[in-house]
Structures are given as C-alpha cells and as structure tokens.
Scaffold this motif. Structure first.
Motif, PDB file in Angstrom:
ATOM      1  N   LEU A  34       0.838  -1.195   0.000  1.00 45.63           N
ATOM      2  CA  LEU A  34       0.000   0.000   0.000  1.00 45.63           C
ATOM      3  C   LEU A  34       0.877   1.250   0.000  1.00 45.63           C
ATOM      4  O   LEU A  34       1.810   1.365   0.794  1.00 45.63           O
ATOM      5  CB  LEU A  34      -0.907   0.033   1.227  1.00 45.63           C
ATOM      6  N   VAL A  35       0.534   2.198  -0.869  1.00 49.28           N
ATOM      7  CA  VAL A  35       1.295   3.443  -0.984  1.00 49.28           C
ATOM      8  C   VAL A  35       0.333   4.613  -0.755  1.00 49.28           C
ATOM      9  O   VAL A  35      -0.404   5.000  -1.667  1.00 49.28           O
ATOM     10  CB  VAL A  35       1.963   3.575  -2.362  1.00 49.28           C
ATOM     11  N   PRO A  36       0.307   5.198   0.439  1.00 45.81           N
ATOM     12  CA  PRO A  36      -0.570   6.343   0.693  1.00 45.81           C
ATOM     13  C   PRO A  36       0.031   7.645   0.221  1.00 45.81           C
ATOM     14  O   PRO A  36       1.241   7.745  -0.021  1.00 45.81           O
ATOM     15  CB  PRO A  36      -0.714   6.326   2.219  1.00 45.81           C
ATOM     16  N   ARG A  37      -0.794   8.666   0.103  1.00 43.72           N
ATOM     17  CA  ARG A  37      -0.308  10.003  -0.245  1.00 43.72           C
ATOM     18  C   ARG A  37       0.387  10.666   0.949  1.00 43.72           C
ATOM     19  O   ARG A  37       1.294  11.466   0.786  1.00 43.72           O
ATOM     20  CB  ARG A  37      -1.491  10.854  -0.714  1.00 43.72           C
ATOM     21  N   GLY A  38      -0.047  10.339   2.175  1.00 39.98           N
ATOM     22  CA  GLY A  38       0.471  10.997   3.367  1.00 39.98           C
ATOM     23  C   GLY A  38       1.907  10.609   3.680  1.00 39.98           C
ATOM     24  O   GLY A  38       2.482   9.682   3.105  1.00 39.98           O
ATOM     25  N   GLY A  61      -2.485  14.480  -6.937  1.00 44.27           N
ATOM     26  CA  GLY A  61      -3.495  15.050  -6.055  1.00 44.27           C
ATOM     27  C   GLY A  61      -3.090  14.974  -4.599  1.00 44.27           C
ATOM     28  O   GLY A  61      -2.154  14.276  -4.207  1.00 44.27           O
ATOM     29  N   SER A  62      -3.852  15.697  -3.752  1.00 46.63           N
ATOM     30  CA  SER A  62      -3.509  15.800  -2.333  1.00 46.63           C
ATOM     31  C   SER A  62      -4.096  14.682  -1.490  1.00 46.63           C
ATOM     32  O   SER A  62      -3.858  14.637  -0.275  1.00 46.63           O
ATOM     33  CB  SER A  62      -3.981  17.145  -1.777  1.00 46.63           C
ATOM     34  N   ILE A 390     -11.713  19.563 -10.322  1.00 48.00           N
ATOM     35  CA  ILE A 390     -11.949  20.296  -9.084  1.00 48.00           C
ATOM     36  C   ILE A 390     -10.666  20.782  -8.444  1.00 48.00           C
ATOM     37  O   ILE A 390     -10.588  21.907  -7.957  1.00 48.00           O
ATOM     38  CB  ILE A 390     -12.780  19.419  -8.121  1.00 48.00           C
ATOM     39  N   HIS A 391      -9.630  19.950  -8.415  1.00 53.04           N
ATOM     40  CA  HIS A 391      -8.342  20.357  -7.859  1.00 53.04           C
ATOM     41  C   HIS A 391      -7.277  20.374  -8.951  1.00 53.04           C
ATOM     42  O   HIS A 391      -6.164  19.902  -8.760  1.00 53.04           O
ATOM     43  CB  HIS A 391      -7.934  19.425  -6.707  1.00 53.04           C
ATOM     44  N   TYR A 392      -7.611  20.974 -10.074  1.00 53.41           N
ATOM     45  CA  TYR A 392      -6.688  21.058 -11.203  1.00 53.41           C
ATOM     46  C   TYR A 392      -5.405  21.781 -10.802  1.00 53.41           C
ATOM     47  O   TYR A 392      -5.431  22.829 -10.153  1.00 53.41           O
ATOM     48  CB  TYR A 392      -7.358  21.799 -12.349  1.00 53.41           C
TER      49      TYR A 392
END
Length: 609
Positions: A34-38, A61-62, A390-392
């Motif tokens: 698993l590779v999270p963004r955090g 993305g964030s 939305i978060h372009y």
C-alpha cells in the motif's frame, strides 16, 4: 516564485516503477504493498521526499492511495480527483478506485486474493487505518506485514533530502495566547485520568502549542516535529536542532526539553515501561509509534488531539489578524482581476495568470510591511474544461490559453504572519453562454445561503451543508466535494475538525473559521466555484425568538463577477445580500488601492445590481 509548474512525477515511468516494486515482493515476503499520499506525519501537504504516490503512479493530487498487487494496481481517489487521475496515470497499469465509496480496506475485504500478505510502512498509516486493514486482510485469510523500511525509498534513486526548514517564533501579538499557558492547559486535562503523558503527533498542533512556525512542507508553515506533554506539566519537543536559530532555540528551551527526532521511540518506550498510559490521536499518529508504546508494555489511550479543538476556535487576536490579512489579500485580488480584465482573450495562459497573481500578492505585502510568506496551496488556475477538474494543478504540460467565451476559475490563497487566506473566483472571459451564467447564479445562491445562515447552538456542519446545494438540487445538479473546510491561523489552509459537509458531525463553535465554497462542474466543458472565508459568531438576541442563535461573519472581500449573475434567479434578499457585500468590498478595499484605473475598475465591479 512560490509555485513550481513542472510535473513532479513522470506517468510514463509508472509501469517500470510498479514492476520494480513487484520484483521486491518475494524478498519482503509480501503479495502486495500500500502506498498512501500521506507522510510520516499523516499530513495532507508533504515534503518532496515523501511524494511516493506521485513518484510511483504519476498522480499528484492531495489525497489518494495506491494498492499494488502482483497482477493488479489500483489508485484510489476521492470525487475531487476522478477526472485528474485518469489524465495522469497509465491506464494500462492502474485502475481508478473510489477512496470514499470503497476505500482500500473495503476493496481488500471483498476482492483481494485469498491469503494475501499485504505489506505496508507503519510510519505512513494511522493506527485506526491499521485496524481496518488488519480486519480486511484477515477476512481474506491473509496477513498484514509491517515492514521495517519503505521499499519505494530503495527504488527512488534521486529521492530529495529531508527538509530542514528554519523554525520561527509566532509572537503572542499574533498568537493571542502564550505557549506556556497552552501547555499548562493540556497538562491539566491529563490530570485525574491516570495518564502519564500525551503524544502530540500533528505538526500543526505542535506549532500551535509552542507558538512556532516552520517551512518543512509546501505552503503549510508548521515544522515537522512531535512532542510529548506529561501530566506534571513537563514538555519535550522532538525536532532537528539544525532547524533552530538562536531566537527559536531560546524560545523553545524555556518551554520544553529539546531532543532529536531519532530519540522519540526510545523516549516513548521509557515512559511506557511498567504499563504507563499514553494518550494518542489515532487519526494523527503513525502506527509505528503505537507499536513502540505497546511493545514496551505501555497502554495506548485513544482520544482526540487535545490541541485540535482549541486550535480551531480562534481567539480575538487571531480573528483580528485574519480579518486584516484578508483585506490586504483582497486588494491584491482586485489588482489581479483588473489586470486579468485588461488582457486580450487568448493572450495569456493559465500559468501566466498564476504568476501574475503571486506578483500582486507579493507587491501588496511589500507596500504594507506585511510580506507574503507563501501561497497557502498550489493555485488552481483552470480555463474552460480545466475548471471542471476540481483540484486542477496547471503544469507546463497542461498549460493553455485563457480564451474568449469561456469561464476562468482561480482558486488561490496566501500565508501572512497574521492569517491564512483561501479564495475562489470564477470570471467571464468575453461573452459566455447563458447556461453557464445560470449555473453560476445557482452556485451563488448556495454561497449566499451559507453566508446568511442563522443557527442554534449544537448545529453541525452536516446540518448546514444542504443550504448550499438546494438550488442546484432543484436544477438536477450537485458537486462532489464538501461545502466548507476549516482554516488555520497562519497554519494549514485545511484544518479540522470543523467542516460544512455531508458527513461532518462536529458542532460548529464561535471562533471557527470555515470556507464557503459551493460549485458546479461539467467535465470536459466548464467549472464554477465561488469561495469566501467566514467565521462563526454569536448573534444578538432576535426579537420574538426563543433561543440564542449564531451566524457567520465574512472575512473575504473581493468582487464576485456581476457579468455572470442572472438577476431574475435571485430573490430580493439575495439581491440585497450581494449588493451589500459589494458595497462593503468597495468601502474596505478602496483605501488600499492607489492606482486610479484599478479604483475605477473596483467601482464598476461592485456597482449595485
């Protein structure tokens, strides 16, 4: 320049990098990873060295997470990024997943291979997430494997170094409360509960408690540091000494003992020995720290970070600072919007617009001796169809002209020492279709409904959220994000626990700052969002009312594009609100603007409807 426009990852390398990761599975004894963004601090904004998800997949993305199995790879994102993810990742390698509707633990419980040995880096996951994943894997007859190191770090040959941002002192004149008082209050809350200490693992809470700010991560001025506050009032801060200048070291040495980050695990184990109880916030703490406490014989007590709610409820000094910062920021926005209107359609690009906005913010700060510290997030500069993302995040690869006959959406914010701003304006470039004006007005109706809301004590964010959506619902439309998020005081532009959203059950309290940002997005065509920041205040008694009520005061002052408003769709009260808002915008910002042509533009932009 505060924002980079180069891609931070290379999607074309996704297949090769995934294959290299899979080739390590056998040696690690796992079937998936698993590779999270955090990062190790569970943060939304992370340093370059922690951008593992972007490095592996190309998705920037964030919020997101990748599940890499031997024969399948999924990138889970929420509703803000459903368009962006398919544009950024290699479709032959990755399948998009639903981070909210079917997050990784739910997908694993239903669809993972039987007997799955799932590997993860325990520093990158919270204990709450660890529990969910353990249950999910065991339902498939598998095992969760906590790895000693992160295999991606060994593959990432040019991984950036860990950040060493200098720490500064946030003076009481901006913080409103001395750090010693905050530490004593938290320690008092531990008394009588049998707790030995509380681990403060959220860097924003560390910054707020100790009245310090940092520069370790993009756009969020907190230092990557943790702290232990003992029930007897003693405090210990774990921070790299290279981040401390003389002033910061003197300030912190008077409040706490200072230790290196590498000493944290040993210190937790020392406190935990003999069965001591240590409080942690399960949503803000790395699972690796919980494993260390329990491994040393300690007892983990899960409770909300004791600084989280006090940090969200701003004091009078913080609110006054934020109000001042927003007037300054409004003047910069007006200068930018005047400049934008003076450009020939098609002559500028999205990146040119971003650079111009940052220039106006910098120049306004210099004239007022309140310099711009940073932007508060990467500016969203979306023309036409890009506004529907939305978060372009514009890059040199996606940059395009701002053309005649389309909408241009700019969502931006700034960090000043006295406050954090976040504002979105959608403007017309030339003459736009009437349908787009209609949807703009429906979004505006929702924004006004929140701004004018009156509500009793005990109201939650989920109770107000429908007010922003009802006009769109009546038109058969909606938007796939929350209506409002909390905002910090020269801290994170996204701050909890306050939100205006479907699932937010946090009570709204006086002093909380929130965004108010309904929107509408038509993929491949256009996007609309209108955003102001607001704060909660207690109202005077209402004649004939039965109970005290609360409402919102506006912080953001900047014209809303009158050319896009369909007057016939607004009620008399809504027309009165927008005219009153523009009148206040003009009154507050005119003294800040010296250029006659910009003042003239402001007068026209705020004229009564």
């Amino acid at each position: 320049m505060f924002q980079s426009f180069d891609n931070t990852s290379s999607p074309q390398f996704g297949p090769a990098r995934v294959q290299a990761l899979r080739e390590r599975f056998d040696a690690l004894g796992i079937d998936g990873f698993l590779v999270p963004r955090g990062d190790e601090f569970q943060g939304e904004y992370v340093p370059a060295c922690a951008e593992r998800l972007a490095w592996l997949t190309g998705f920037t993305g964030s919020a997101g997470m990748a599940l890499i199995l031997r024969s399948q790879a999924i990138v889970f994102v929420d509703g803000r990024y459903t368009t962006q993810v398919v544009q950024q990742v290699d479709a032959a390698t990755f399948t998009p997943g639903d981070l909210v509707g079917e997050p990784p633990h739910a997908w694993i419980a239903k669809q993972a291979p039987k007997g799955l040995r799932l590997g993860l880096d325990p520093w990158l996951h919270s204990p709450a997430e660890l529990k969910r994943l353990t249950v999910a894997v065991e339902e498939r007859g598998g095992t969760l494997v906590l790895l000693d190191g992160n295999p991606i770090d060994g593959l990432w040959s040019d991984r950036p170094a860990e950040p060493m941002g200098a720490i500064t002192v946030q003076q009481d004149s901006h913080a409103g409360r001395p750090a010693a008082e905050k530490i004593a209050q938290i320690a008092a809350g531990l008394e009588g509960k049998g707790l030995a200490a509380v681990l403060i693992a959220d860097p924003s809470s560390v910054a707020w408690i100790f009245n310090i700010r940092g520069s370790d991560v993009p756009h969020t001025p907190h230092p990557l540091a943790r702290a232990i506050l003992a029930a007897d009032g003693e405090a210990e801060l774990f921070v790299d000494p290279r981040k401390l200048g003389a002033d910061a070291k003197a300030h912190l040495s008077a409040l706490a003992s200072l230790s290196a980050p590498a000493d944290l695990l040993a210190r937790l184990s020392q406190i935990a020995a003999g069965g001591a109880k240590i409080q942690i916030d399960a949503d803000a703490t790395s699972a690796a720290l919980v494993v260390a406490i329990e491994g040393a014989g300690g007892v983990v007590v899960e409770a909300t970070d004791p600084a989280r709610l006090p940090r969200a409820v701003k004091n009078a000094v913080e609110l006054r600072g934020s109000a001042d910062a927003h007037v300054q920021d409004g003047a910069a926005m007006v200068a930018f919007l005047h400049w934008l209107d003076s450009q020939q359609p098609g002559s500028i690009t999205e990146i040119v617009a971003v650079k111009a906005l940052e220039g106006f913010r910098t120049g306004t700060g210099e004239s007022l001796q309140n310099p711009l510290k940073d932007i508060s997030f990467d500016t969203i500069s979306g023309a036409g169809e890009h506004g529907a993302v939305i978060h372009y995040r514009v890059t040199t690869d996606t940059d395009r002209p701002v053309r005649d006959g389309e909408l241009f959406l700019v969502d931006s914010g700034a960090q000043y020492v006295n406050g954090t701003t976040d504002i979105t304006r959608t403007v017309a470039v030339g003459s736009v279709p009437e349908e787009q004006k209609r949807f703009f007005t429906l979004v505006l109706k929702g924004m006004i409904a929140i701004s004018a809301a009156r509500f009793p004590k005990g109201t939650r964010g989920c109770d107000l959220d429908p007010l922003a959506r009802i006009a769109l619902w009546k038109a058969g439309a909606d938007y796939a994000h929350g209506t409002g998020h909390g905002v910090g005081s020269y801290l994170s532009v996204h701050e909890g626990p306050q939100r205006i959203a479907r699932l937010s059950t946090q009570e709204l309290l006086p002093g909380m700052i929130l965004s108010n940002e309904p929107g509408y997005y038509r993929p491949g065509s256009f996007g609309i969002r209108i955003e102001n920041l607001i704060y909660i205040t207690e109202l005077d008694a209402i004649d004939g009312g039965d109970m005290p009520m609360m409402g919102f005061e506006t912080l953001t002052w900047c014209p809303i594009d009158r050319r896009l408003i369909v007057k016939d769709l607004l009620t008399a009260d809504e027309l009165s609100w927008i005219d009153g808002y523009h009148r206040t915008v003009r009154e507050k910002l005119t003294p800040m603007i010296s250029e006659p042509e910009v003042r003239d533009w402001l007068d026209r932009a705020t004229a009564e409807l």
